[in-house]
Motif scaffolding. Sequence first.
Motif, mmCIF file in Angstrom:
data_model
loop_
_atom_site.group_PDB
_atom_site.id
_atom_site.type_symbol
_atom_site.label_atom_id
_atom_site.label_comp_id
_atom_site.label_asym_id
_atom_site.label_seq_id
_atom_site.Cartn_x
_atom_site.Cartn_y
_atom_site.Cartn_z
ATOM 1 N N ASP A 75 0.820 -1.206 0.000
ATOM 2 C CA ASP A 75 0.000 0.000 0.000
ATOM 3 C C ASP A 75 0.858 1.262 0.000
ATOM 4 O OD1 ASP A 75 -2.349 -1.408 -0.061
ATOM 5 O OD2 ASP A 75 -2.610 -1.407 2.120
ATOM 6 N N ALA A 76 2.053 1.169 0.595
ATOM 7 C CA ALA A 76 2.948 2.327 0.661
ATOM 8 C C ALA A 76 3.728 2.526 -0.634
ATOM 9 C CB ALA A 76 3.927 2.165 1.830
ATOM 10 N N LEU A 77 3.725 1.503 -1.497
ATOM 11 C CA LEU A 77 4.522 1.562 -2.724
ATOM 12 C C LEU A 77 3.694 1.818 -3.977
ATOM 13 C CD1 LEU A 77 6.929 -1.488 -2.155
ATOM 14 C CD2 LEU A 77 7.144 0.848 -1.320
ATOM 15 N N LYS A 78 2.438 1.466 -3.937
ATOM 16 C CA LYS A 78 1.592 1.577 -5.133
ATOM 17 C C LYS A 78 1.476 3.022 -5.619
ATOM 18 C CE LYS A 78 -1.281 -2.498 -4.244
ATOM 19 N NZ LYS A 78 -2.612 -2.988 -3.823
ATOM 20 N N GLY A 79 1.619 3.187 -6.931
ATOM 21 C CA GLY A 79 1.424 4.491 -7.542
ATOM 22 C C GLY A 79 2.577 5.466 -7.396
ATOM 23 N N LYS A 80 3.689 5.034 -6.797
ATOM 24 C CA LYS A 80 4.842 5.917 -6.633
ATOM 25 C C LYS A 80 5.687 5.931 -7.904
ATOM 26 C CE LYS A 80 3.942 7.096 -2.370
ATOM 27 N NZ LYS A 80 2.615 6.483 -2.203
ATOM 28 N N ASP A 81 6.274 7.072 -8.210
ATOM 29 C CA ASP A 81 7.089 7.200 -9.418
ATOM 30 C C ASP A 81 8.393 6.422 -9.305
ATOM 31 O OD1 ASP A 81 5.392 9.051 -10.902
ATOM 32 O OD2 ASP A 81 5.935 10.522 -9.372
ATOM 33 N N VAL A 82 9.004 6.470 -8.118
ATOM 34 C CA VAL A 82 10.308 5.837 -7.907
ATOM 35 C C VAL A 82 10.289 5.013 -6.630
ATOM 36 C CG1 VAL A 82 12.747 6.272 -7.381
ATOM 37 C CG2 VAL A 82 11.592 7.635 -9.136
ATOM 38 N N ILE A 83 10.811 3.791 -6.712
ATOM 39 C CA ILE A 83 11.020 2.954 -5.526
ATOM 40 C C ILE A 83 12.532 2.791 -5.403
ATOM 41 C CG2 ILE A 83 10.563 0.747 -4.401
ATOM 42 C CD1 ILE A 83 8.068 0.498 -6.166
ATOM 43 N N TRP A 84 13.107 3.451 -4.419
ATOM 44 C CA TRP A 84 14.561 3.606 -4.291
ATOM 45 C C TRP A 84 15.086 2.677 -3.193
ATOM 46 C CZ3 TRP A 84 17.203 8.722 -5.626
ATOM 47 C CH2 TRP A 84 18.553 8.722 -5.275
ATOM 48 N N PHE A 85 15.887 1.697 -3.590
ATOM 49 C CA PHE A 85 16.491 0.763 -2.643
ATOM 50 C C PHE A 85 17.923 1.212 -2.361
ATOM 51 C CE2 PHE A 85 12.993 -1.650 -4.310
ATOM 52 C CZ PHE A 85 12.590 -2.476 -3.271
ATOM 53 N N ALA A 86 18.156 1.714 -1.157
ATOM 54 C CA ALA A 86 19.466 2.232 -0.780
ATOM 55 C C ALA A 86 20.475 1.106 -0.548
ATOM 56 C CB ALA A 86 19.332 3.091 0.473
ATOM 57 N N GLY A 87 21.738 1.497 -0.390
ATOM 58 C CA GLY A 87 22.814 0.524 -0.217
ATOM 59 C C GLY A 87 22.979 0.051 1.220
ATOM 60 N N GLY A 88 23.823 -0.957 1.375
ATOM 61 C CA GLY A 88 24.069 -1.545 2.687
ATOM 62 C C GLY A 88 24.363 -3.024 2.548
ATOM 63 N N ALA A 89 23.724 -3.839 3.373
ATOM 64 C CA ALA A 89 23.939 -5.292 3.363
ATOM 65 C C ALA A 89 22.980 -5.958 2.381
ATOM 66 C CB ALA A 89 23.741 -5.867 4.763
#
Length: 208
Positions: A75-89
């Motif tokens: 529900d928090a991701l639907k309809g968003k222009d960009v889904i940004w997965f940051a770096g790390g493990a």
Amino acid sequence: FLASEAKHPDSIEKLKKFIGGFEGKSIVYIPTAANGENPYGEWETESSTWKLVNTLGANVTPVVLEEYKNSSVLDALKGKDVIWFAGGACGYLMYWIRRCELDKHLPELLKNGSVYVGSSAGSMVTAKTLTVTEWYLGESETGASLFPGLGYVDFEIYPHFEDEMLPEIKKHWNGKKLCLLKNGEAITVVDGNVTVLGEERFLEGGGK
């Protein structure tokens, strides 16, 4: 849009062009990989990427996968222009992607117009396998390769590559295909067409 380091000025410019500008865009920022590498929640005060994202003129919402159960995060991701997965493990991120069932639902979100943006670990998890994470120079992550990747590209990605690393990388690599990305470079995948925004460096057949 798969970057070695998304916050790099060159990568930001390439991303801006790729998505048609940041102004007014909606960005979901997923810092989960950072929680696997640093003290939990430290990204909120210490991450230079998080600070940068908030200066781009976009509408930014942080989404921490650890705070959701199963697919409730959708529900928090639907309809968003960009889904940004940051770096790390990398392995830690993949665990939470699977636990939140994003491996099942991301393809539909992307089909409906969202753009996947990966930085470092966020880019690495788009491969079919995560073997590089087991021996990544200076930051090995034991057990990470037990998780299958998202399978969006048919090669693994080695971010933060520098020329002097090549001999050591060749000693470790025994997979099919590995893309070596320097900071400032990125890969775009559109309808299955892969484009390297920078110099193409691929190792194939065990580093040969």
